[in-house]
Scaffold this active site. Structure first.
Site, PDB file in Angstrom:
ATOM      1  N   GLU A 194       0.769  -1.250   0.033  1.00  0.00           N
ATOM      2  CA  GLU A 194      -0.005  -0.093  -0.090  1.00  0.00           C
ATOM      3  C   GLU A 194       0.772   1.148  -0.086  1.00  0.00           C
ATOM      4  OE1 GLU A 194      -3.106   0.130   2.972  1.00  0.00           O
ATOM      5  OE2 GLU A 194      -4.112  -1.542   2.085  1.00  0.00           O
ATOM      6  N   ARG A 235       2.515   1.753   5.067  1.00  0.00           N
ATOM      7  CA  ARG A 235       2.045   2.854   3.838  1.00  0.00           C
ATOM      8  C   ARG A 235       3.068   3.888   3.634  1.00  0.00           C
ATOM      9  NH1 ARG A 235      -2.486   2.479   7.018  1.00  0.00           N
ATOM     10  NH2 ARG A 235      -3.544   0.750   6.403  1.00  0.00           N
ATOM     11  N   THR A 258       0.440   0.482  10.768  1.00  0.00           N
ATOM     12  CA  THR A 258       0.512   0.467   9.332  1.00  0.00           C
ATOM     13  C   THR A 258       0.588   1.614   8.624  1.00  0.00           C
ATOM     14  OG1 THR A 258      -1.671   0.410   9.271  1.00  0.00           O
ATOM     15  CG2 THR A 258      -0.926  -1.537   9.222  1.00  0.00           C
ATOM     16  N   GLY A 260      -5.676  -0.480  15.324  1.00  0.00           N
ATOM     17  CA  GLY A 260      -6.145  -1.525  16.402  1.00  0.00           C
ATOM     18  C   GLY A 260      -7.681  -1.195  16.977  1.00  0.00           C
ATOM     19  N   THR A 308      -8.220   5.452  16.168  1.00  0.00           N
ATOM     20  CA  THR A 308      -7.138   5.385  15.896  1.00  0.00           C
ATOM     21  C   THR A 308      -6.743   6.187  14.784  1.00  0.00           C
ATOM     22  OG1 THR A 308      -7.393   3.364  14.625  1.00  0.00           O
ATOM     23  CG2 THR A 308      -6.481   3.044  17.011  1.00  0.00           C
ATOM     24  N   ASN A 352     -12.254   4.909  13.464  1.00  0.00           N
ATOM     25  CA  ASN A 352     -13.553   4.580  14.007  1.00  0.00           C
ATOM     26  C   ASN A 352     -13.611   4.267  15.415  1.00  0.00           C
ATOM     27  OD1 ASN A 352     -12.217   2.137  12.447  1.00  0.00           O
ATOM     28  ND2 ASN A 352     -13.466   1.349  14.051  1.00  0.00           N
ATOM     29  N   ASP A 374     -17.519   1.741  11.312  1.00  0.00           N
ATOM     30  CA  ASP A 374     -16.140   1.853  10.563  1.00  0.00           C
ATOM     31  C   ASP A 374     -15.914   2.873   9.796  1.00  0.00           C
ATOM     32  OD1 ASP A 374     -13.641   0.935  10.612  1.00  0.00           O
ATOM     33  OD2 ASP A 374     -14.008  -0.560   8.977  1.00  0.00           O
ATOM     34  N   CYS A 386     -10.116 -11.187   9.551  1.00  0.00           N
ATOM     35  CA  CYS A 386      -9.103 -11.240   8.477  1.00  0.00           C
ATOM     36  C   CYS A 386      -9.731 -12.192   7.296  1.00  0.00           C
ATOM     37  CB  CYS A 386      -7.867 -12.009   8.923  1.00  0.00           C
ATOM     38  SG  CYS A 386      -6.773 -10.766  10.051  1.00  0.00           S
ATOM     39  N   HIS A 387     -10.455 -13.459   7.749  1.00  0.00           N
ATOM     40  CA  HIS A 387     -10.686 -14.257   6.770  1.00  0.00           C
ATOM     41  C   HIS A 387     -11.989 -14.263   5.991  1.00  0.00           C
ATOM     42  CE1 HIS A 387      -6.973 -16.498   6.404  1.00  0.00           C
ATOM     43  NE2 HIS A 387      -6.852 -16.553   7.605  1.00  0.00           N
TER      44      HIS A 387
END
Ligand code: CA
Length: 726
Positions: free
Chosen positions: A114, A166, A210, A226, A288, A308, A353, A658-659
């Site tokens: 990214e 990033r 990130t 987080g 965050t 968020n 979010d 994640c999935h």
């Protein structure tokens, strides 16, 4: 609606795994060194580059005054105004047909790329997943040094939306990188050796980083992520020379019994706390600052984009409602003290979010006959905001895509006119945009020549429902993704039918769209605009393309075997202009898109660098990545319905972030596990066999029986969708 298409559609997941097996091995080898060692790999430096590297020091000093040479790209958005605009014109709309590949570098990862590189004085600095930093000769890709901060793989589990990085910051001979495990590290720009390192988070909590650091007024600023896992957001400023902490600003109030807490935010936290109810601090509150910052040196104001709430559902976060300051806000702070100056909240009491962490651009615009110094943002919530950056006054706000959460903004109060139907309870409510946002991290650009903003947008829909219960000791989203199957199916079908994306050229004064180029599907990349009347963007069709900045006409494109989701940059060395972009599909955009089980034929992630007359060619795609493999049908369920139901619950608590919800999509679609992955399931989930790839061990939270139950749930889901191909 669950899509599990017959073989052409199904190939993607399996193919992806096979192509990258070699990459996994390499990454694992890199991980072998002890995690505490700060390791640099020095490489022989040719004399010409050494001379350039010395020039880097003075170039970086120039950037300290905000005067980056026009040939360089020394900050995330090139200059402090974060416009992602370059005045270079050697490559332009007349000669773009001659643009070709100058050089490329394979990136050893199978995760999202990214970040945009920096280029200073002929050296290109790049960052990749696990925050590995590489310095290249910007003209030919020769590696000058590489630094691996040895991020412990267990932190991969905490990153909601991939282990991306990033970008970097540069200042006074140093390159700054922030790591997934919460460190801020200063590297010597010439050697890549660490100068100082400071831990910016409490590792006992679920923080990750990130975002890219920024250097303002001799300080390095960094936020964190987080808010999907129960943290409290803040931004910290450190002395760029020494790493000594200067100030910290919390974005949401903490435990009232522990205030004041000696932070720069103390003066405004009592005001913020009045907009919260219940015991919000127990689950962190969120907010965050995981991506964007901006700085106006004349006003000495730092702008932070706040994320968020944590948990998402306001019912579980602040049960009596309230605006919940400073969630989803732009907050202006004094750079010297970190003290609050003003804020604008885009989404009061947000619970979808709707981060306002998206990039903020400065420009001077004539609005209602008056020149205004503005700050512009297109956050996830679908509006495009233009504010006076001195005062925070809202000048205009219009939607960039069709949305349903609000019908507009009341210009008297600056508040959204909210649709009451989107405040969700236990029954899923369809809300637009969804959590992926109308605009995500992928940077927009502004040209002071065309006076247009170039914005990648998505029209999205998502079902939101509150969870039956929430325990702050085990923080999560406070939402539910199961039950109410009929309602969910209806929402999914609508979302699948109406989701789309395009590159939008927008006049920020009139708040109108001037042109658009539709994407094949949503998920295209960040944007660069140049004085050569060109807009560059990677797109979901695995090509890299250029458009005329004034009309949107596509004037060039090249297949690049990947989706360049990062924003491209441009620079000039020895009289030659280059365009560079990281091409590596992954991160938040892919996370959302993969839930539709997108068919993508992608090759290796790479850093791609172009110039006029470039003649380099990419190697052919590996055979296994362009052939559709015959997938073996999933194994039969080997457990009782009770065990599968238990597995579903555990999956929702531990894996869905994640999935993907119902095991649809995410970082990897687990309905498509190969026979080998099925065989290795416990070794992966409990033994950490794929930790180097970001799949950390869950042995500390899941028993063998629980992991087996999750496996059986996934087998059941695979069978369910296998029998139901449409
Ligand atoms: Ca989020």
């Amino acid at each position: 609606m669950r899509r599990f298409r017959s073989s052409p559609g199904r190939g993607g997941g399996a193919r992806h795994g096979r192509v990258t097996e070699g990459v996994i091995l390499v990454a694992r080898r890199l991980r072998r060194a002890p995690s505490t060692v700060l390791r640099t790999v020095p490489l022989p430096v040719p004399g010409r580059i050494l001379a350039r590297a010395l020039a880097v020091v003075s170039a970086l000093l120039l950037t300290a005054a905000g005067q980056a040479p026009s040939a360089d790209w020394a900050m995330v958005g090139r200059t402090l105004d974060e416009q992602h605009f370059s005045p270079l014109t050697q490559i332009n709309d007349k000669n773009i047909g001659r643009l070709g590949l100058a050089w490329y570098a394979d990136i050893q990862t199978e995760r999202g790329m990214e970040g945009s590189p920096l280029e200073i004085g002929g050296v290109l600095y790049n960052v990749q997943p696990w925050n590995i930093v590489t310095a290249y000769d910007a003209t030919n890709g020769k590696v000058l040094w590489r630094y691996d901060p040895q991020v412990p793989t267990r932190f991969g589990r905490l990153a909601c939306c991939d282990i991306v990085s990033r970008g970097l910051a540069a200042y006074d001979g140093k390159i700054y990188v922030a790591t997934l495990d919460g460190r801020l590290i200063a590297l010597d720009a010439r050697s890549g050796r660490p100068v100082w390192s400071v831990l910016t988070v409490d590792n006992s909590k679920n923080y990750t980083i990130t975002g890219a650091p920024r250097v303002y007024a001799g300080k390095v600023l960094i936020g964190n992520g987080g808010a999907e896992m129960g943290v409290r957001g803040y931004v910290t400023a450190y002395d760029a020379e020494t790493g000594k902490q200067d100030w910290r600003f919390y974005t949401v109030p903490g435990d009232p019994a522990k205030m004041p807490e000696g932070a720069a935010s103390d003066s405004v936290m009592a005001k913020a706390a009045k907009t919260w109810t219940g015991q919000w601090w127990k689950a962190g509150g969120g907010g965050t600052v995981w991506d964007s910052l901006a700085y106006d040196p004349k006003l000495r104001l730092v702008y932070i984009g706040v994320g968020n709430g944590s948990p998402w559902a306001q019912h579980w976060r602040s049960p009596g409602g309230g605006d919940n300051l400073f969630l989803a806000s732009i907050v202006a702070l004094n750079v010297d003290t970190g003290h609050y100056v003003w804020h604008y909240q885009t989404t009061p009491g947000e619970e979808w979010d709707y981060t306002a962490t998206q990039q903020m651009i400065f420009a001077d615009l004539k609005i209602d006959g008056r020149m205004r110094q503005v700050i512009m943002q297109a956050p996830k919530n679908g509006f495009f905001y233009v504010l006076d950056r001195r005062t925070g006054q809202l000048l205009s706000a219009k939607t960039t895509v069709p949305i349903n959460w609000a019908s507009g903004i009341d210009m008297k109060t600056g508040r959204p006119i909210e649709n009451p139907a989107v405040r969700y309870g236990k029954v899923p409510a369809m809300v637009s945009p969804g959590a992926g946002g109308a605009h995500n991290f992928n940077p927009m650009a502004y040209s002071p020549l065309t006076h247009l903003v170039y914005l990648p947008v998505s029209e999205t829909y998502m079902g939101y429902a509150a969870a039956d219960s929430f325990d702050p000791a085990h923080p999560g989203l406070g939402t539910s993704f199961s039950g109410y199957d009929a309602e969910r199916k209806k929402i999914s079908e609508y979302a699948d039918a109406h989701s789309r994306g395009w590159l939008s050229a927008r006049d920020p004064v009139t708040q109108t769209e001037i042109w658009r180029t539709p994407d094949e599907q949503k998920g295209s990349g960040g944007v660069l605009v140049t004085a050569g009347n060109l807009v560059f963007q990677g797109n979901i069709a695995t090509t890299f393309a250029a458009y005329r900045a004034d009309t949107g006409q596509k004037v060039w494109q090249m297949p690049v075997q990947q989706v360049p989701i990062a924003a491209p940059i441009t620079y000039m060395v020895d009289g030659v202009q280059y365009i560079a972009v990281n091409a590596g599909w992954g991160g938040g955009l892919a996370h959302v898109e993969r839930s539709n089980y997108t068919k993508l034929f992608i090759g290796k992630p790479r850093l791609l660098v172009f110039k006029l007359g470039g003649t380099a060619t990419l190697p052919p795609m590996p055979k296994e990545s362009v052939e559709v493999p015959e997938l073996a049908p999933p194994p039969k369920v080997a457990a009782s319905a009770d065990v599968v139901a238990k597995g579903e619950q555990l999956y929702g608590q531990n894996c869905a972030l994640c999935h993907g919800v119902e095991a649809r999509g995410g970082v990897k679609d687990l309905r498509h596990m190969s026979p080998q992955t099925h065989a290795d399931f416990l070794a992966i989930v409990l033994g950490g066999r794929r930790a180097a790839n970001g799949m950390a061990s869950f042995a500390d939270v899941l028993s063998k029986d629980q992991a087996e139950a999750i496996h059986q749930y996934l087998v059941a889901r695979a069978n369910e969708d296998w029998d139901n191909p449409k």
